[in-house]
Design an enzyme around this catalytic site. Structure first.
Site, mmCIF file in Angstrom:
data_model
loop_
_atom_site.group_PDB
_atom_site.id
_atom_site.type_symbol
_atom_site.label_atom_id
_atom_site.label_comp_id
_atom_site.label_asym_id
_atom_site.label_seq_id
_atom_site.Cartn_x
_atom_site.Cartn_y
_atom_site.Cartn_z
ATOM 1 N N VAL A 37 0.851 -1.292 0.072
ATOM 2 C CA VAL A 37 0.119 -0.149 0.226
ATOM 3 C C VAL A 37 0.936 1.479 0.080
ATOM 4 O O VAL A 37 0.695 2.311 -0.778
ATOM 5 C CB VAL A 37 -1.081 0.076 1.252
ATOM 6 C CG1 VAL A 37 -1.764 1.384 1.371
ATOM 7 C CG2 VAL A 37 -2.004 -0.967 1.194
ATOM 8 N N ASP A 104 -7.096 2.100 5.283
ATOM 9 C CA ASP A 104 -7.918 1.348 5.860
ATOM 10 C C ASP A 104 -8.854 2.208 6.963
ATOM 11 O O ASP A 104 -9.493 1.233 7.507
ATOM 12 C CB ASP A 104 -7.490 0.086 6.520
ATOM 13 C CG ASP A 104 -6.472 -0.924 5.629
ATOM 14 O OD1 ASP A 104 -6.909 -0.921 4.370
ATOM 15 O OD2 ASP A 104 -5.507 -1.492 5.777
#
Length: 245
Positions: A37, A104
């Site tokens: 990520v 997230d």
């Protein structure tokens, strides 16, 4: 009495994000964390010519000199420290009014990294507002496959034409007229035609700006080699004929 010329706008939907092209060239971006990520985030900001500071591992000492000045007072009072927990870094950004993306945790994000299709100057971003990043990637791939080949090169050529036009007609008051003519030119040629325009073609195309016309491609090709429109024997549909009894 209703205004019949009033433009019809779509209904307000709400719940979306304001998608912008954020210019961050030479600005500093801090990436806290590692893995796939973080690597994607780093690639995104490097593509935008930003200066990137990366804090990767909790076992790696970090010099205070590498941190943005606004974070120094609250990050640590010691000469060096280790990476703070991610929620803490996000909180610090909010306290100092620094836009942040918290992986997230969509509700804590000031902005999202959408799935981007890139072809030269062309960038198309698909965002699901943090609800389905994987779906955004699939939609982005589908859109990319629908685009004609060479679309990025065509946009590059049109951009070069705009620069040339602004040089010969620099007055801001001529902005609306420039925009109308550029719109006409953009609609006149196919992607392949625009990719094939030479520097000479674009210089010849500018000859037609005062008249507000966008000539057919065959006219531009016939002008190669120094010819002017008056010397051409090309039918452009501007005249007709009749047969009498």
């Amino acid at each position: 009495m209703a205004n019949t010329n009033q433009q019809k706008f779509p209904d307000v939907q709400g719940g979306g994000s304001l998608i912008l092209a954020w210019q961050i060239k030479n600005k500093t971006v801090l990436v806290v964390g590692g893995g796939e990520v973080a690597a994607g985030r780093i690639l995104n900001v490097l593509n935008a010519d930003a200066n990137v500071i990366v804090i990767v591992s909790s076992s790696l000492p970090i010099s205070r000199r590498s941190l943005p000045p606004t974070l120094l007072p609250t990050w640590s009072s010691s000469p060096s420290t280790t990476r703070p927990p991610l929620p803490r870094s996000g909180k610090l950004c909010k306290e100092h009014h620094i836009p942040a993306n918290i992986a997230d945790v969509p509700s804590e994000c000031d902005f999202y990294f959408g799935s981007v299709h890139r072809d030269g100057p062309l960038q198309i971003m698909v965002s699901t507002n943090g609800k389905g990043p994987r779906l955004a990637a699939s939609i982005r791939k589908w859109i990319g496959n629908q685009l004609p080949a060479g679309v990025g090169n065509a946009i590059e050529r049109i951009g070069e034409l705009r620069v040339k036009l602004r040089k010969i007609v620099p007055d801001p008051a001529d902005g609306p007229r420039r925009m109308r003519w550029m719109t006409k030119v953009s609609d006149a040629y196919s992607w392949d035609d625009m990719c094939a325009l030479t520097d000479e073609d674009m210089d010849n195309l500018l000859i037609f700006y005062p008249s507000g016309k966008a000539p057919e491609l065959q006219v531009l090709k016939a002008m190669r080699g120094g010819k002017v429109p008056e010397d051409l024997d090309v039918f452009d549909g501007s005249f007709g004929f009749s047969i009498g009894a």
